[in-house]
Design a protein around this motif. Structure first.
Motif, PDB file in Angstrom:
ATOM      1  N   CYS A   1      -4.952  -9.349   0.839  1.00 21.44           N
ATOM      2  CA  CYS A   1      -3.603  -8.488   0.466  1.00 21.44           C
ATOM      3  C   CYS A   1      -2.744  -9.416  -0.424  1.00 21.44           C
ATOM      4  CB  CYS A   1      -2.884  -7.781   1.709  1.00 21.44           C
ATOM      5  SG  CYS A   1      -1.484  -6.988   1.047  1.00 21.44           S
TER       6      CYS A   1
ATOM      7  N   LYS B   1      -3.733   5.266   1.652  1.00 23.88           N
ATOM      8  CA  LYS B   1      -3.344   4.697   0.555  1.00 23.88           C
ATOM      9  C   LYS B   1      -3.259   3.048   0.567  1.00 23.88           C
ATOM     10  CE  LYS B   1      -0.701   8.882  -0.472  1.00 23.88           C
ATOM     11  NZ  LYS B   1       0.836   9.380  -0.533  1.00 23.88           N
ATOM     12  N   ILE B   2      -4.288   2.555   0.875  1.00 25.80           N
ATOM     13  CA  ILE B   2      -4.609   0.971   0.652  1.00 25.80           C
ATOM     14  C   ILE B   2      -5.702   0.653   0.134  1.00 25.80           C
ATOM     15  CG2 ILE B   2      -2.855   0.880   3.067  1.00 25.80           C
ATOM     16  CD1 ILE B   2      -5.696   0.351   4.326  1.00 25.80           C
TER      17      ILE B   2
ATOM     18  N   LYS C   1       4.458  -0.666   4.730  1.00 24.06           N
ATOM     19  CA  LYS C   1       5.226   0.845   4.396  1.00 24.06           C
ATOM     20  C   LYS C   1       4.196   1.749   4.987  1.00 24.06           C
ATOM     21  CE  LYS C   1       7.521   3.756   1.420  1.00 24.06           C
ATOM     22  NZ  LYS C   1       8.295   3.771   0.004  1.00 24.06           N
ATOM     23  N   ASN C   2       3.038   1.736   4.394  1.00 29.87           N
ATOM     24  CA  ASN C   2       1.809   2.520   4.530  1.00 29.87           C
ATOM     25  C   ASN C   2       1.307   2.649   6.019  1.00 29.87           C
ATOM     26  OD1 ASN C   2       2.367   3.520   1.808  1.00 29.87           O
ATOM     27  ND2 ASN C   2       0.391   2.267   1.177  1.00 29.87           N
TER      28      ASN C   2
ATOM     29  N   ASP D   1       1.784  -6.786  -2.849  1.00 28.00           N
ATOM     30  CA  ASP D   1       1.459  -5.756  -2.075  1.00 28.00           C
ATOM     31  C   ASP D   1       1.804  -5.603  -0.544  1.00 28.00           C
ATOM     32  OD1 ASP D   1       0.420  -4.622  -4.511  1.00 28.00           O
ATOM     33  OD2 ASP D   1      -1.677  -5.466  -4.065  1.00 28.00           O
TER      34      ASP D   1
ATOM     35  N   ARG E   1       4.141  -2.720   0.373  1.00 30.25           N
ATOM     36  CA  ARG E   1       3.306  -1.530   0.391  1.00 30.25           C
ATOM     37  C   ARG E   1       2.394  -1.192   1.659  1.00 30.25           C
ATOM     38  NH1 ARG E   1       0.390  -1.106  -4.911  1.00 30.25           N
ATOM     39  NH2 ARG E   1      -0.594   0.611  -4.295  1.00 30.25           N
TER      40      ARG E   1
END
Length: 1446
Positions: A1086, A1439-1440, A1096-1097, A1090, A1093
């Motif tokens: 990662c 959504k990763i 968060k996801n 990112d 994100r």
């Protein structure tokens, strides 16, 4: 008014029975009450029948004496049956008269240790003079949300009734606490405010309730003092208005005070003390910050040693000062402001020691502390300024006048300081968010006082009590009757004693207060002239005013409670409260106390001195002295403030608490009948019983009634008026016309009838809904009917055939069953025969074996004796042989020595020869080689033997260490459990304080919050976090430390086993090697941009529904692979930051409440337990500890959600619901006599709480845990906590509710608990202590079902209820209420027998269980599997996709 169905019965025969009982014939043995000079009333029994007209009664008293009484007015008051002894409501007694009330209070106070008793709408509270464990948070939880009728009498019940009435009707309430000095008014007011602070502030987690409670220690310190009747007597009146917001939470408070007894500052009677604050300062004089005040012991100051009583037994003044200072801190008073206040108080003490002379040290200290000129103060304490003919003259004063001026100044300073403190408290108690929507006022005002010498203070106090008694009379008596008369009801007016003539005497035109003010205006007014005016004006005109025979300066007033004689001396001076202007001007020049002596500061809304601006000057103001202090007299100010108080009380709904003082010696649980009767007669308790039982407590206007209950009309409304429709409806709904009455504008109901109408209304609405549903369902069913008719016919044909075949099959099975039964019975008899035969053979074998073993033991003893004799004889022979052998050896040695010497001389001669020397050397070499070989062989054998012995010693030591470890493991586990309990409790408290701090921070954005409070909460949060860390470290250290004795033994073992290393070899394994970055594959990369994100996801925005559909632990696995990749890439800092960010996001998500949070939190507990896949390069101990804390918080939050859902279901489901067929009335809740609510709060048609609902909630929790694959050990701990909450809540309610203490309720409770036990066992949760937690409630249910008559019953009861405490057992027996004629109430004799048997058993002394108790949780450790990114199936919904596999 209260409501109970008994009210109708009482109104019909309550007062008629006294007239009818005198006409009836009373049989021999009837119980009556007769007057007694010592006990007021004593119980007696008739020795012969009594008929109307008999002049004498032959009675047998309770002590066995026989007495003949001449009776002219008929039969004495009859006694109540034994079943009514100790009733918690005096209105429930069959015979309501003074001896019955006195006896009932006596039984409850001494036999039941119950200090509270209902008397209709009044709560009677008797001061126990002892600390009782009935005011804890568990008691508040038990009373919160309950009706008065359902619970035992308690001050919390009255507070709950006021709170519920305020929230339901949105009207202001008042709780009026009255009684004599020392009866417990201040304590009752304190606990009432504490109840409001808990129920009105616990949910919002604000500090308003803390500030309200913090005002109590401050006001007690500066306004309470020790008197001869009370160690903590309030010397001022106090009315606190607690403001509540829209949601029922406390948002502010306001306090009013009345008539501070300022004379106590300068004078105390014998055995009394000054205000507590002075003694607290003297006791804390050695503190560093207090040394500047130059204080000494209280005995050294004139203002604190006059009563010769400087200590209160059981009270530490230094500790009390700490409580006072903490209260000031909570209210936002800074430490420097507190020191200024203490500085002024210390100056008052030094002022009392001032002697009018030169170089007075006390005066110098007083001037230094207040910052005034010593010379000026000394001058104006001895002189005064007079205005004569427009000129100002300075006149010296006498010594007595100077002392009076000094005392007046001290009183004025303290009075101004008291007023400033109250203003400061009110400023701190004001709400910051909104204006209060309604309030509850708590009145704690001085009780009626009468001493040997009564002065102006007692006059004002008794005047206030006259006004309060009038308000009580008008509310309970007069206003009720006037309401009925205005409505033209058929009501017989009941006369009562009205104290209006006495009040008119005190405050009317030309009354005592008017004449006192008039005399104060006279230039040469005196107490003697005022007394003479009183004689002339009222002696022949008022029946409540009298003149003493032996005095011309005193007067007597016949108050409602007692006759009091007042001495006129000092009335005028105390009413004027004169302070000379010059010392006040000096004070105004001081920077320290200037604020206290400003024109506006002396008043304030609390003492109503602000009336100066709204009331005309009057004749008390002098034009020549415009700056003179105290323009209004004390009596005038007090009258105005009292009138404002009465207006406030009249605008609210009052609730009454009558405090009773049981004795004048302040002894715990000592009952003085004379004092009790005197107070009962004065406070109107008996009149309350008589009037309230005959009234109509519920009333509705015709419009409101028609709007509410029009659904009950069987016919459509006619053309008549609404009143006509209501009359027609009530005649159909309530056949008994005595239960209601129609007025001009309202319809009145007897107690309990509104609840009946509400039940009928709910049933009617429910029936209508059912009818509509039935029509719709019928239409839908008919549509389906046409489609399935042909199928039904076919099914019938096949079904009939199957029934015939089943019948034949049944006949065959019946015949087979007979054969099986015959064979089975034969087998049973044969097995019984064989069992008896085998038992007989076994007994014979055992007997023969016993005889054989006995003979064998005798042979062994004989052989042992012979062996012992042989051993002793052999030892004696060996000892003699040894002596002879020693002598022979000695002789041989001597002979051989002589021969050796000869041989030596010969060898010396031969040694001189060379050949001989060579031969000798050759033989010696051979011998040396042989000896060397022999020595090597012996050494090897010795080493082998030593090695074997050391191995054996090692095995013995290992066995010993294991045994020692097993013996100590129990103690260490208990210690570790206690450490874990403390740690998790502090973690729970830290979470609560953290949430509270965030609430305050959010509030500061809407309203300005004092900075000191934010700092205080933040510092408190930091201190708690540090404490948690320290305890966590100590727990880890203790865990790692293990057993110290074991470690010591191991070190010793290693030392002793050193020589064996060559044989055993090293046994230490090498640590695993850390994998290199290039060798690790199957990770997720990662990028730094990112990471936000990703968090968060996976955490912040992850919905509960999505989380439930994911594989178990998937988000945690993804996060760990990302952290592992960053760590292997040589970026441990970024890996650590990613871990910290993830933990912070988890922590934030746990604080957001949402629906469906149960599944989400259990899911997260599964995620974040994976923290040890592979060792990382950076230190993860702190992160692991934080993750462990988060697991504990999620676990506690999960249980709190389930507990909140169960809280409202527990009592109705476990104790009240009737589910056993045929058990009538077991679950019905009776409508009590004190309930003021007129409707059932449960919505019509709503599902009643039952065990099905409780088990449904528990099943939902169990299902959620199983779905997340939580270990069974963790589930057992969770349900142990849930069952404990259920048991604690149910048992507390059972102990406090008399209507539930019956045989039916015990049977129903045991049945419900059996359902819960079956549920736990069916799911395998019984091993974790959940079933054992149910034992207290099971034993309580068994106690209700057991027989309670004989000594054997008492013994069986004590043996059965071994888990319950002594107080719980006695309380349940006291409250036990028979529900049928076949049962009997538990007698006092049986309760005493049980108490005696309980004394021999070690039982706990608690009464209620702590519902807030939290058991520590232990998360099982497990080794997670190795992770690989290729094995993970990551759905697109996360959504990763930006993650890259490596």
């Amino acid at each position: 008014m209260y409501s109970i169905c008994k009210c109708a019965f009482l109104s019909g025969n309550l007062f008629a029975n006294r007239s009818t009982e005198r006409k009836q014939v009373c049989k021999k043995g009837a119980c009556v009450w007769v007057p007694d000079p010592e006990d007021v009333w004593v119980s007696a029994r008739l020795l012969r029948d009594f008929c109307p007209g008999d002049e004498q009664l032959q009675l047998e008293l309770s002590d066995g004496r026989v007495r003949l009484i001449t009776q002219t007015s008929g039969l004495p008051p009859l006694g109540n049956p034994d079943i009514l002894e100790g009733e918690n409501d005096l209105t429930a007694l069959s015979f309501l008269h003074e001896p019955a009330v006195l006896h009932n209070l006596h039984v409850r106070f001494l036999d039941y240790n119950s200090i509270y008793t209902y008397c209709g709408i009044v709560l009677v509270a008797i001061n126990p003079y002892e600390q009782l464990p009935i005011y804890g948070e568990e008691v508040i939880d038990a009373y919160s949300g309950q009706d008065m009728a359902d619970m035992e009498p308690h001050v919390f019940s009255v507070a709950e009734e006021a709170y519920r009435t305020m929230t339901r009707e949105e009207t202001n309430q008042s709780i009026i606490i009255s009684g004599e000095s020392g009866s417990g008014k201040t304590v009752s007011a304190k606990f009432t405010m504490r109840y409001f602070a808990v129920v009105g502030g616990a949910v919002q987690q604000t500090s308003v309730e803390d500030r309200v409670l913090a005002s109590n220690p401050i006001m007690e310190a500066i306004g309470n003092a020790k008197t001869t009747r009370n160690d903590n007597s309030s010397r001022f009146g106090k009315y606190i208005e607690i403001g509540f917001g829209q949601n029922g939470d406390i948002i502010g408070a306001n306090m009013r005070t009345y008539l501070l007894e300022k004379s106590r500052v300068v004078f105390q009677a014998p055995m009394e003390r000054n205000y507590h604050i002075f003694y607290q300062l003297c006791a804390s004089r050695d503190l560093p910050e207090m040394r500047a005040l130059k204080l000494g012991p209280a005995e050294h100051f004139r203002y604190t040693n006059q009563g010769e009583e400087t200590q209160i037994p059981g009270t530490d003044d230094a500790v009390e000062l700490d409580r006072t200072r903490n209260a000031f801190t909570i209210l936002g008073v800074q430490s420097d402001q507190q020191m200024e206040l203490y500085q002024i108080l210390a100056a008052v003490l030094h002022l009392g020691n001032v002697k009018i002379q030169a170089d007075d040290r006390s005066l110098a200290l007083f001037s230094k502390l207040l910052g005034v000129e010593c010379a000026q103060m000394a001058h104006w304490l001895c002189h005064r300024r007079l205005a004569v003919g427009g000129e100002m003259l300075v006149k010296p004063m006498s010594g007595q006048q100077a002392s009076d001026a000094r005392d007046a100044l001290a009183k004025h300073i303290y009075g101004q300081l008291f007023t400033w403190t109250v203003l400061r408290l009110n400023a701190a108690l004001q709400g910051q968010r909104e204006q209060p929507k309604s309030f509850i006022g708590v009145l704690d005002i001085y009780g009626f006082e009468t001493f040997d010498r009564n002065s102006f203070e007692q006059f004002c106090i008794n005047y206030a009590n006259e006004k309060l008694q009038q308000q009580f009379n008008r509310h309970v008596f007069q206003l009720e009757q006037e309401e009925y008369m205005r409505e033209e009801l058929p009501w017989r007016r009941i006369e009562f004693s009205d104290n209006q003539p006495c009040i008119t005497l005190l405050e009317g035109p030309l009354g005592l207060l008017d004449l006192l003010d008039e005399e104060c205006r006279m230039p040469k007014g005196s107490d003697e002239n005022w007394a003479q005016k009183l004689y002339d004006q009222h002696l022949t005109r008022s029946a409540h005013f009298r003149k003493p025979r032996m005095s011309n300066t005193a007067f007597i007033i016949l108050h409602f409670a007692d006759t009091v004689q007042y001495e006129c001396e000092g009335f005028l001076d105390k009413n004027r409260d004169t302070v000379f202007e010059e010392p006040i001007n000096i004070m105004k020049a001081s920077q320290l106390v200037a604020e206290l002596f400003q024109q506006g500061a002396a008043g304030g809304a609390l003492t109503l001195l602000t009336l100066k601006s709204s009331i005309p000057n009057g004749s008390l103001r002098s034009g020549k002295r415009p700056h003179r202090e105290h323009k209004l007299t004390v009596g005038f100010q007090f009258r105005q403030s009292l009138q404002l108080l009465m207006d406030t009380l009249n605008s609210t709904t009052p609730h009454y608490i009558r405090c009773i003082k049981p004795n004048d010696l302040k002894k715990p649980f000592e009952f003085d009948p004379k004092r009790i009767v005197q107070q009962l007669r004065a406070c109107g308790v008996l009149e309350t019983i008589r009037i309230s039982a005959a009234g109509y407590p519920s009333r509705w206007t015709y419009e409101d009634f028609f709007s509410r209950y029009r659904v009950l009309l069987r016919q459509s409304p006619g053309q008549g008026t609404i009143k006509t429709d209501c009359q027609r409806a009530l005649q159909e709904l309530i056949p008994d016309s005595e239960l209601y009455c129609f007025g001009k504008t309202k319809v009145f109901f007897r107690a309990g009838q509104v609840a009946v109408l509400e039940k009928l209304r709910g049933e009617r609405l429910h029936a209508a809904v059912v009818t509509i549903q039935s029509r719709v369902k019928g239409w839908m069913a008919r549509r389906r009917y046409l489609h399935i008719c042909w199928a039904v016919l076919t099914l019938q044909r096949y079904t009939r055939g199957r029934l015939v075949r089943r019948l034949a099959h049944t006949l065959r099975y019946t015949h087979a069953a007979l054969v099986v039964q015959k064979t089975y019975r034969m087998l049973v008899v044969r097995q019984l025969y064989l069992m008896i035969r085998e038992a007989t053979i076994t007994i014979q074998a055992y007997i023969r074996g016993m005889l054989a073993r006995r003979a064998y033991r005798e042979l062994l003893q004989q052989r042992a004796a012979i062996l012992l004799q042989a051993t002793v004889r052999g030892w004696l022979q060996r000892r003699a042989f040894g002596r002879i052998r020693a002598a022979v050896v000695l002789l041989q040695c001597c002979v051989r020595r002589q021969a050796a010497r000869k041989e030596l001389r010969k060898l010396r001669a031969e040694a001189r020869s060379v050949e001989k020397y060579r031969e000798l050397n050759k033989g010696m070499e051979v011998k040396l080689m042989q000896l060397q070989l022999r020595a090597d062989h012996q050494e090897l054998q010795a080493l082998k033997v030593e090695g074997e012995s050391l191995k054996k010693e090692k095995e013995d030591l290992s066995t010993h260490l294991l045994q020692q470890e097993k013996s100590q493991v129990g103690d260490m586990k208990a210690e570790l459990e206690e450490e874990r309990r403390r740690y998790q409790g502090l973690l729970r408290e830290f979470t609560r304080l953290e949430q509270r701090y965030e609430n305050l921070r959010d509030m500061s954005a809407l309203a300005e919050v004092p900075t000191c409070q934010q700092k205080q909460h933040k510092s408190e949060k930091i201190r708690l976090r540090i404490k948690i860390v320290l305890i966590g470290q100590s727990t880890c250290a203790n865990t790692k430390k293990g057993f110290p004795s074991r470690r010591w033994c191991l070190s010793g073992t290693k030392t002793r086993l050193g020589p064996l290393r060559s044989f055993v070899g090293p046994a230490v394994a090498s640590p695993p090697l850390q994998a290199k970055a290039g060798d690790v594959t199957g990770l997720l990369e990662c990028k730094k941009r990112d990471e936000g994100r990703l968090i968060k996801n996976l955490i912040t925005d992850l919905r509960a529904s999505l989380a439930a559909s994911l594989p178990l632990g998937l988000p945690a696995q993804v996060l760990f692979l990302c952290v592992r990749q960053a760590d292997c890439s040589g970026e441990p800092t970024r890996a650590h930051a990613l871990c910290s960010t993830s933990i912070a996001a988890i922590k934030a998500s746990l604080k957001v409440p949402a629906h469906g949070q149960t599944t989400l939190m259990t899911k997260r507990m599964g995620w974040y337990g994976l923290d040890n896949f592979v060792p990382l390069t950076f230190n993860t101990s702190e992160l692991n500890r934080t993750l462990s804390d988060l697991c504990i918080q999620a676990y506690q939050q999960l249980l709190s959600i389930t507990e909140s859902r169960l809280q409202s279901l527990i009592v109705p489901a476990v104790l009240e619901t009737e589910t056993i067929p045929g058990l009538s009335g077991s679950g019905s809740k009776l409508v009590g006599s004190r309930r003021r609510t007129g409707s059932d709060p449960r919505a019509a048609g709503a599902e009643a709480p039952s065990m099905v609902m409780v088990l449904r909630e528990m099943s939902a929790l169990h299902t959620a845990m199983n779905q997340q694959e939580l270990p069974i050990r963790l589930q057992e701990q969770a349900f142990r906590q849930i069952t404990y909450l259920l048991v604690a809540t149910a048992l507390n309610s059972l102990i406090l509710r008399k209507d539930l203490c019956c045989w039916n309720c015990g049977l129903q409770t045991r049945y419900n608990l059996s359902l819960l036990e079956d549920w736990l066992r069916a799911r395998g949760l019984q091993e974790g202590g959940a079933v054992a937690t149910l034992e207290p409630l099971i034993q309580a249910a068994q106690l209700l079902q057991m027989s309670k008559n004989s000594d054997a019953d008492a013994k069986a009861l004590v043996q059965t209820c071994h888990v319950l405490s002594t107080q719980q057992i006695v309380k349940l027996l006291t409250l036990y209420s028979p529900q049928s004629g076949a049962e009997e109430r538990v007698t006092l004799n049986f309760i005493r027998i049980v108490q005696v048997q309980l004394e021999s058993v070690i039982y706990s002394s608690y009464l209620l269980l702590d519902v807030r108790r939290v058991f520590p949780v232990i998360f099982p450790r497990h080794t997670p599997p190795l992770l690989n990114a290729e094995q993970l199936a990551i759905p697109e919904c996360l959504k990763i996709s930006f993650l890259r596999k490596t």
